[in-house]
Design a protein around this motif. Structure first.
Motif, PDB file in Angstrom:
ATOM      1  N   ARG A   3     -23.268  92.256  25.892  1.00 18.79           N
ATOM      2  CA  ARG A   3     -23.430  90.897  25.384  1.00 18.79           C
ATOM      3  C   ARG A   3     -24.072  90.976  24.002  1.00 18.79           C
ATOM      4  NH1 ARG A   3     -26.504  87.223  27.929  1.00 18.79           N
ATOM      5  NH2 ARG A   3     -28.210  88.688  27.860  1.00 18.79           N
ATOM      6  N   VAL A   5     -26.415  89.550  21.281  1.00 19.75           N
ATOM      7  CA  VAL A   5     -27.592  88.689  21.245  1.00 19.75           C
ATOM      8  C   VAL A   5     -28.113  88.645  19.807  1.00 19.75           C
ATOM      9  CG1 VAL A   5     -29.936  88.337  22.109  1.00 19.75           C
ATOM     10  CG2 VAL A   5     -28.185  89.340  23.608  1.00 19.75           C
ATOM     11  N   ASP A 123     -27.337  94.559  26.617  1.00 17.02           N
ATOM     12  CA  ASP A 123     -27.394  93.696  25.447  1.00 17.02           C
ATOM     13  C   ASP A 123     -27.276  94.496  24.155  1.00 17.02           C
ATOM     14  OD1 ASP A 123     -27.737  91.520  27.088  1.00 17.02           O
ATOM     15  OD2 ASP A 123     -29.903  91.367  26.773  1.00 17.02           O
ATOM     16  N   ASP A 142     -22.973  85.861  22.413  1.00 18.62           N
ATOM     17  CA  ASP A 142     -23.309  85.407  23.768  1.00 18.62           C
ATOM     18  C   ASP A 142     -24.643  84.694  23.880  1.00 18.62           C
ATOM     19  OD1 ASP A 142     -21.032  86.702  25.316  1.00 18.62           O
ATOM     20  OD2 ASP A 142     -21.853  88.424  24.229  1.00 18.62           O
ATOM     21  N   GLU A 143     -25.582  85.063  23.033  1.00 21.19           N
ATOM     22  CA  GLU A 143     -26.941  84.562  23.237  1.00 21.19           C
ATOM     23  C   GLU A 143     -27.689  84.490  21.914  1.00 21.19           C
ATOM     24  OE1 GLU A 143     -30.542  86.538  25.643  1.00 21.19           O
ATOM     25  OE2 GLU A 143     -28.802  86.118  26.908  1.00 21.19           O
ATOM     26  N   LEU A 172     -32.311  79.433  28.508  1.00 24.06           N
ATOM     27  CA  LEU A 172     -32.542  80.450  29.533  1.00 24.06           C
ATOM     28  C   LEU A 172     -34.021  80.781  29.706  1.00 24.06           C
ATOM     29  CD1 LEU A 172     -29.711  82.959  28.538  1.00 24.06           C
ATOM     30  CD2 LEU A 172     -29.646  81.230  30.358  1.00 24.06           C
ATOM     31  N   TYR A 186     -31.312  81.205  24.374  1.00 22.91           N
ATOM     32  CA  TYR A 186     -30.199  80.344  24.761  1.00 22.91           C
ATOM     33  C   TYR A 186     -28.943  81.156  25.041  1.00 22.91           C
ATOM     34  CZ  TYR A 186     -32.884  76.630  22.384  1.00 22.91           C
ATOM     35  OH  TYR A 186     -33.852  75.748  21.983  1.00 22.91           O
ATOM     36  N   ALA A 187     -28.199  80.739  26.064  1.00 23.52           N
ATOM     37  CA  ALA A 187     -26.845  81.246  26.260  1.00 23.52           C
ATOM     38  C   ALA A 187     -25.910  80.363  25.459  1.00 23.52           C
ATOM     39  CB  ALA A 187     -26.466  81.196  27.741  1.00 23.52           C
ATOM     40  N   ARG A 189     -22.293  78.803  25.028  1.00 23.43           N
ATOM     41  CA  ARG A 189     -21.089  78.517  25.812  1.00 23.43           C
ATOM     42  C   ARG A 189     -19.869  78.812  24.955  1.00 23.43           C
ATOM     43  NH1 ARG A 189     -22.492  72.602  28.129  1.00 23.43           N
ATOM     44  NH2 ARG A 189     -24.513  73.108  29.047  1.00 23.43           N
TER      45      ARG A 189
END
Length: 192
Positions: A3, A5, A123, A142-143, A172, A186-187, A189
């Motif tokens: 992911r 980040v 991550d 993603d984040e 999150l 935060y994630a 969307r």
């Protein structure tokens, strides 16, 4: 699958640097020992780091030397060690060599970063507004981890470069630090 980040210090008006070239090192930042130790813990947990050229060169100039500098506090030397040893990807069309466990990608960066994301467990920290904006546009970011400092800069480099689409986020995690700094994770969307 990994992911991406994007982790950044920001002002209340979502600026990451006040004057060109300060790369988030401005006097408006309130980085205490507790905050730096949080940076260290998050960085230690990354599977890899992906950085744009400007932020990479700023980090490369300081952190490898910091790890050996006995005049610095232990938490700063620790971050120097974490950054220097971590697997890193430098996204640059102009750099052709790099040290400190770094590989370089230039052309077709988004395709190569998508492949890195697919083959990585964990991550992947993202450094740099231009790179983060490219990942966001590609639906690969993603984040967000934002350390918000109690300052309004009024001008300077924004969190994202020239991005004018809505971004839906899910909170999150949040945390408060000394001197009014808050962390919000935060994630993003990434729905079509």
């Amino acid at each position: 699958m990994g992911r991406f980040v994007y982790w950044m210090n920001v002002s209340l008006d979502l600026r990451i640097e006040q004057v060109p070239g300060d790369n988030g090192a401005g006097e408006w930042l309130r980085i205490t020992e507790a905050l730096h130790r949080d940076f260290n813990a998050r960085a230690r947990g990354l599977a890899a780091m992906v950085q744009g050229r400007v932020i990479y060169e700023t980090m490369e100039e300081y952190w490898p030397r910091a790890r050996e500098d006995a005049s610095l506090p232990d938490f700063m030397r620790e971050y120097g060690e974490i950054w220097t040893d971590a697997p890193k990807v430098l996204v640059s069309r102009t750099r052709h060599s790099a040290e400190h466990n770094t590989r370089i990608i230039g052309d077709d960066a988004i395709d190569q970063l998508a492949a890195l994301r697919a083959e990585t467990d964990g991550d992947i920290g993202v450094g740099g507004a231009t790179l983060a904006t490219q990942l966001l546009r590609a639906g690969l970011l993603d984040e967000l981890v934002l350390y918000t400092h109690p300052a309004i800069l009024g001008f300077g480099r924004p969190l994202f470069d020239d991005y004018d689409m809505p971004i839906d986020l899910d909170l999150l995690e949040q945390r408060s630090f000394e001197q009014g700094v808050t962390m919000h994770r935060y994630a993003i969307r990434n729905e079509p």
